[in-house]
Design an enzyme around this catalytic site. Structure first.
Site, PDB file in Angstrom:
ATOM      1  N   LEU A  51      23.279  -0.125  -7.074  1.00  0.00           N
ATOM      2  CA  LEU A  51      21.968  -0.194  -6.197  1.00  0.00           C
ATOM      3  C   LEU A  51      21.705  -1.395  -5.251  1.00  0.00           C
ATOM      4  O   LEU A  51      22.184  -2.590  -5.812  1.00  0.00           O
ATOM      5  CB  LEU A  51      20.761  -0.376  -7.356  1.00  0.00           C
ATOM      6  CG  LEU A  51      19.294  -0.417  -6.694  1.00  0.00           C
ATOM      7  CD1 LEU A  51      18.726   0.822  -6.047  1.00  0.00           C
ATOM      8  CD2 LEU A  51      18.240  -0.824  -7.535  1.00  0.00           C
TER       9      LEU A  51
ATOM     10  N   HIS B  37      -0.488 -11.516  -7.277  1.00  0.00           N
ATOM     11  CA  HIS B  37       0.708 -11.554  -6.943  1.00  0.00           C
ATOM     12  C   HIS B  37       1.841 -11.675  -8.104  1.00  0.00           C
ATOM     13  O   HIS B  37       3.137 -11.011  -8.040  1.00  0.00           O
ATOM     14  CB  HIS B  37       1.195 -12.793  -5.960  1.00  0.00           C
ATOM     15  CG  HIS B  37       0.583 -12.546  -4.698  1.00  0.00           C
ATOM     16  ND1 HIS B  37       0.233 -11.456  -3.905  1.00  0.00           N
ATOM     17  CD2 HIS B  37      -0.291 -13.523  -3.870  1.00  0.00           C
ATOM     18  CE1 HIS B  37      -0.495 -11.542  -3.047  1.00  0.00           C
ATOM     19  NE2 HIS B  37      -0.823 -12.928  -2.776  1.00  0.00           N
TER      20      HIS B  37
ATOM     21  N   ASP C 249       1.296  -3.199  -1.480  1.00  0.00           N
ATOM     22  CA  ASP C 249       0.159  -3.949  -1.148  1.00  0.00           C
ATOM     23  C   ASP C 249      -1.066  -3.760  -1.885  1.00  0.00           C
ATOM     24  O   ASP C 249      -0.839  -2.700  -2.903  1.00  0.00           O
ATOM     25  CB  ASP C 249      -0.466  -3.175   0.315  1.00  0.00           C
ATOM     26  CG  ASP C 249      -1.442  -3.674   1.101  1.00  0.00           C
ATOM     27  OD1 ASP C 249      -1.590  -5.234   0.681  1.00  0.00           O
ATOM     28  OD2 ASP C 249      -2.298  -3.462   1.704  1.00  0.00           O
TER      29      ASP C 249
HETATM   30  C1  IPE Z   1       1.940  -5.722   4.364  1.00  0.00           C
HETATM   31  O1  IPE Z   1       0.751  -5.941   3.719  1.00  0.00           O
HETATM   32  C2  IPE Z   1       2.800  -6.617   4.170  1.00  0.00           C
HETATM   33  C3  IPE Z   1       3.494  -6.694   2.649  1.00  0.00           C
HETATM   34  C4  IPE Z   1       3.206  -5.886   1.797  1.00  0.00           C
HETATM   35  C5  IPE Z   1       4.447  -7.962   2.380  1.00  0.00           C
HETATM   36  P1  IPE Z   1      -0.456  -6.898   4.327  1.00  0.00           P
HETATM   37  O2  IPE Z   1      -1.463  -6.933   3.285  1.00  0.00           O
HETATM   38  O3  IPE Z   1      -0.085  -7.938   5.082  1.00  0.00           O
HETATM   39  O4  IPE Z   1      -1.094  -5.782   5.433  1.00  0.00           O
HETATM   40  P2  IPE Z   1      -2.376  -5.948   6.423  1.00  0.00           P
HETATM   41  O5  IPE Z   1      -2.720  -7.076   7.003  1.00  0.00           O
HETATM   42  O6  IPE Z   1      -3.349  -5.174   5.483  1.00  0.00           O
HETATM   43  O7  IPE Z   1      -1.799  -4.675   7.454  1.00  0.00           O
HETATM   44  C1  IPE Z   2       0.394  -7.344  -0.814  1.00  0.00           C
HETATM   45  O1  IPE Z   2      -0.918  -7.772  -1.528  1.00  0.00           O
HETATM   46  C2  IPE Z   2       1.357  -8.755  -1.154  1.00  0.00           C
HETATM   47  C3  IPE Z   2       1.616  -9.594   0.074  1.00  0.00           C
HETATM   48  C4  IPE Z   2       1.212  -9.073   1.378  1.00  0.00           C
HETATM   49  C5  IPE Z   2       2.492 -10.688  -0.063  1.00  0.00           C
HETATM   50  P1  IPE Z   2      -2.000  -8.303  -0.784  1.00  0.00           P
HETATM   51  O2  IPE Z   2      -1.841  -9.821  -0.878  1.00  0.00           O
HETATM   52  O3  IPE Z   2      -2.068  -8.008   0.706  1.00  0.00           O
HETATM   53  O4  IPE Z   2      -3.330  -7.562  -1.426  1.00  0.00           O
HETATM   54  P2  IPE Z   2      -4.788  -7.021  -0.872  1.00  0.00           P
HETATM   55  O5  IPE Z   2      -4.075  -6.311   0.546  1.00  0.00           O
HETATM   56  O6  IPE Z   2      -5.186  -8.219  -0.107  1.00  0.00           O
HETATM   57  O7  IPE Z   2      -5.380  -6.595  -1.864  1.00  0.00           O
HETATM   58 MG    MG Z   3      -2.579  -6.573   1.626  1.00  0.00          MG
END
Ligand code: IPE
Ligand code: IPE
Ligand code: MG
Length: 242
Positions: free
Chosen positions: A121, A27, A10
């Site tokens: 792995l 990303h 995240d």
């Molecule tokens: C969790 O991250 C899902 C992934 C890393 C794929 P999110 O950014 O979607 O989670 P929330 O919405 O902050 O809980």
């Molecule tokens: C995690 O990073 C990636 C996915 C959920 C696909 P985020 O896109 O949630 O990044 P933040 O949380 O908005 O910074």
């Molecule tokens: Mg996020």
């Protein structure tokens, strides 16, 4: 050493925002970190690495971002599978794959088939995955199996008669020993709900695109300090270790 590490990757969007870049740049940088973390696990003989790439809730994001994430998944599969195979990595994808476009579904199936014989792995990507979906789909499969075996399912009311474990999406792997979440939030966000029952939870403020080998080292050092008791007392655990 943990046998199985699961990660909630995240913070990509916030990493990009800090740099005045579009979220999708975060990303793209995140994909690079996936490579690093796979190499790290190989070097440490960690047998299972599971990465949360897209949750069942992530469809709620703007359509452009969703499309971009799908595109990144396609290009990662096209670009990296040969390398994974050469390195003895078995690739698995868990989640409800039906909503993905047919090209992506085909790429996933062929990558899984090509690497199925590898065992150095096991790299699992959770895509359109949700822990609640997993429990529901496992229950559906269990019910079907009961039906096929002619078992009177309607009478099976007691929990001990229900065995979902063989039907969960990650039935091929031991439960994760540690779940790492980057990006500062201290929540599970519908990741491996069942399988994380006794996982050590490690939260770091570091955003995923900045999560490097030194950070991984820190997480492992923290893990090494944990006493895993699985409901027993500390005294019992120490006696077992003797
Ligand atoms: C969790 O991250 C899902 C992934 C890393 C794929 P999110 O950014 O979607 O989670 P929330 O919405 O902050 O809980
Ligand atoms: C995690 O990073 C990636 C996915 C959920 C696909 P985020 O896109 O949630 O990044 P933040 O949380 O908005 O910074
Ligand atoms: Mg996020």
């Amino acid at each position: 050493m943990p046998q199985h590490i699961a990660m909630i990757m995240d913070g990509n969007g916030r990493w990009a925002k800090k740099r005045h870049l579009p979220r999708v740049a975060g990303h793209a940088r995140g994909v690079k970190r996936v490579r690093d973390v796979v190499e790290f696990c190989m070097a440490r003989d960690i047998r299972y690495l599971t990465l949360f790439a897209f949750s069942t809730e992530n469809w709620k994001r703007p359509v452009d971002e969703v499309n971009h994430l799908m595109g990144l998944f396609v290009s990662a599969l096209e670009g990296e599978v040969s390398k994974l195979h050469r390195n003895g990595i078995c690739l698995r994808v868990i989640g409800d794959l039906h909503p993905f476009n047919p090209r992506l579904q085909t790429l996933i199936a062929s990558a899984e088939a090509r690497t199925a014989g590898n065992d150095r792995l096991t790299l699992t990507i959770a895509a359109n995955y949700g822990g609640q979906w997993d429990i529901k789909q496992a229950f559906g499969k269990w019910l079907k199996a009961q039906h096929a075996a002619g078992n009177p399912v309607a009478e099976a009311g007691s929990p001990e008669d229900i065995d979902l474990i063989p039907y969960l999406a990650m039935a091929y792997a031991p439960d994760p020993d540690m779940v790492i979440r980057t990006g500062g939030e201290q929540r599970i966000s519908n990741f491996l709900l069942w399988q994380s029952a006794y996982a050590e939870l490690y939260f770091t403020d570091t955003l995923w695109p900045a999560f490097d080998a030194a950070e991984m080292e820190q997480a492992l050092a923290w893990y090494a300090q944990r006493e895993r008791r699985f409901g027993q007392t500390s005294q019992q655990i120490k006696a077992l270790a003797r």
